[in-house]
Write an enzyme that holds these catalytic residues in place. Structure first.
Site, PDB file in Angstrom:
ATOM      1  N   TRP A  98       8.301   8.892  -1.005  1.00  0.00           N
ATOM      2  CA  TRP A  98       8.213   8.086   0.617  1.00  0.00           C
ATOM      3  C   TRP A  98       7.597   6.343  -0.646  1.00  0.00           C
ATOM      4  O   TRP A  98       7.615   5.254   0.006  1.00  0.00           O
ATOM      5  CB  TRP A  98       7.036   8.333   1.771  1.00  0.00           C
ATOM      6  CG  TRP A  98       8.040   9.242   2.148  1.00  0.00           C
ATOM      7  CD1 TRP A  98       6.867  10.614   2.258  1.00  0.00           C
ATOM      8  CD2 TRP A  98       9.143   9.658   2.781  1.00  0.00           C
ATOM      9  NE1 TRP A  98       8.554  11.597   3.035  1.00  0.00           N
ATOM     10  CE2 TRP A  98       9.250  10.524   2.929  1.00  0.00           C
ATOM     11  CE3 TRP A  98       9.927   8.266   3.080  1.00  0.00           C
ATOM     12  CZ2 TRP A  98      10.275  10.933   3.997  1.00  0.00           C
ATOM     13  CZ3 TRP A  98      11.111   8.461   3.614  1.00  0.00           C
ATOM     14  CH2 TRP A  98      11.548   9.836   3.921  1.00  0.00           C
ATOM     15  N   ASP A 118       0.795   4.115   4.790  1.00  0.00           N
ATOM     16  CA  ASP A 118       0.925   5.337   5.577  1.00  0.00           C
ATOM     17  C   ASP A 118       0.542   5.964   6.351  1.00  0.00           C
ATOM     18  O   ASP A 118       0.821   7.039   5.304  1.00  0.00           O
ATOM     19  CB  ASP A 118       2.675   4.912   4.627  1.00  0.00           C
ATOM     20  CG  ASP A 118       3.597   5.891   5.237  1.00  0.00           C
ATOM     21  OD1 ASP A 118       3.439   6.602   6.254  1.00  0.00           O
ATOM     22  OD2 ASP A 118       4.966   5.882   4.754  1.00  0.00           O
ATOM     23  N   LYS A 127       6.038  13.973  12.416  1.00  0.00           N
ATOM     24  CA  LYS A 127       5.301  14.790  11.758  1.00  0.00           C
ATOM     25  C   LYS A 127       3.962  15.001  12.005  1.00  0.00           C
ATOM     26  O   LYS A 127       3.978  16.514  12.551  1.00  0.00           O
ATOM     27  CB  LYS A 127       4.852  14.121  10.793  1.00  0.00           C
ATOM     28  CG  LYS A 127       5.770  13.101   9.999  1.00  0.00           C
ATOM     29  CD  LYS A 127       7.174  14.278   9.094  1.00  0.00           C
ATOM     30  CE  LYS A 127       7.962  13.445   8.511  1.00  0.00           C
ATOM     31  NZ  LYS A 127       7.914  12.420   7.767  1.00  0.00           N
TER      32      LYS A 127
END
Ligand SMILES: *Cc1c(COP(=O)(O)O)cnc(C)c1O
Length: 355
Positions: A99, A166, A190
């Site tokens: 990511w 993030d 998530k």
């Protein structure tokens, strides 16, 4: 058979949030009309957005000089919103996984990117240490929890430049000192809700400093001004997120969640370390309390498929590792109950007994 959901995202949600959301599909706020069918310009909905935003401030103790907005497009969209809004010339990034790498790729469209620390050399199995954050950059970007490889930055670091994080997969899993960050963003799917909505927490004074023209949809200021309703918001995902956060509050808030999460993770890592058949893949000091990754011990390499089959037969769902890593990944987010972790541990012990 009872199923235990360890999916990495979208993933398990609190039962109470699901039930309240089903109810709202039939009848939103006693209007006789379902939430999928209402206008987002109704007082009932405006109250949901306001209460949900307030709950973010309350649960994370967000200071007054920050704004919280909800957007579509997933965390991946924030990979380019952040540089578009904040990067004048140059930004520093830490590369701790797939990511982070994608965030770096998108940032390069807007200026120079300096990767000041990376753990790519060892398959992202650790969090880099001993680097220096440069002072001539517009911000420093980190990924606090690396969902795919199961490593986590567990403390809020000091940074001489605005820190951008993030936090897709560990937001609300622990208390965060928001004042140490410039921007925190993530996808909801998530830890705080279903897919379809992202959250952005922004220190407002950082905006309006870039020269590039920004289309309204990319400009954080439009969404702040529109109170997350600059355009039609993802109404239903926001509603489910709101119900999920209400559950977090009922559970005792993020401090309590943190304790529960640490306990769950410890139980599982203890079993991985004890059990002769398995071995953890992340550096011990950097082990994530959200995504627990492990593989078969060398001696039992050939038993991977057998364990997956055995565990699946016992009701475990979503424990296969990411396709880029292999082995096993069990995601034990806020909403994953301790009984699920206990069931998985029993499964690992029963499998060991067969050998
Ligand atoms: C899942 C994930 C993303 C991507 O989220 P999308 O909403 O699918 O764009 C980004 N960063 C992290 C840390 C993630 O776990």
């Amino acid at each position: 058979m009872k199923k235990y959901n360890f999916n990495a995202g979208p993933c398990v949600l609190p039962k109470s949030a699901i039930e309240a959301s089903i109810e709202a599909i039939h009848d939103f706020d006693n209007t006789g009309i379902g939430i999928l069918e209402i206008s987002h310009r109704t007082p009932g909905w405006e109250k949901v957005i306001k209460d949900c935003t307030d709950l973010w401030f309350e649960l994370l103790q967000i200071p007054d000089n920050y704004k919280v907005i909800f957007l579509g497009g997933g965390a991946s969209t924030q990979f380019f919103y952040v540089p578009a809004n904040l990067m004048k010339k140059k930004a520093a990034y830490m590369q701790t996984g797939v990511w982070a790498k994608k965030a770096i790729k998108e940032a390069k469209f807007y200026g120079d990117v300096e990767v000041i620390a990376s753990s790519e050399d060892k398959g992202y199995s650790y969090i880099p240490k001993g680097y220096t954050i440069p002072t001539d950059v517009d911000y420093f970007h980190i990924t606090t929890n690396n969902t795919i490889v199961g490593t986590e930055i567990k403390e809020d670091m000091d940074s001489p430049v605005p820190l951008v994080a993030d936090m897709s997969s560990d937001i609300m899993s622990r208390p965060v000192d928001i004042s140490k960050y410039g921007v925190i963003y993530g996808g909801a799917q998530k830890n705080v809700g279903p897919a379809g909505v992202s959250f952005v927490i922004i220190r407002e004074d950082l905006l309006g400093k870039v020269d590039r023209p920004l289309p309204g949809m990319i400009d954080y200021r439009s969404h702040i001004k529109g109170k997350s309703m600059y355009n039609t918001p993802p109404v239903f995902p926001i509603y489910v997120m709101f119900q999920t956060l209400k559950w977090v509050k009922e559970m005792g808030g993020v401090e309590k969640m943190h304790q529960i999460n640490k306990d769950k993770a410890k139980m599982l890592y203890d079993e991985i370390d004890r059990n002769k058949m398995f071995v953890g893949t992340a550096a011990k000091e950097d082990r994530s309390i959200m995504n627990v990754c492990f593989v078969m011990n060398d001696e039992f390499k050939d038993e991977e498929a057998a364990f997956l089959k055995f565990a699946t037969e016992q009701g475990m769902v979503g424990i296969k590792g990411h396709r880029s890593v292999g082995g096993f990944r069990t995601s034990i987010y806020n909403s994953c109950p301790v009984e699920a972790v206990e069931a998985l541990i029993k499964c690992m012990q029963d499998f060991e007994k067969k050998y």
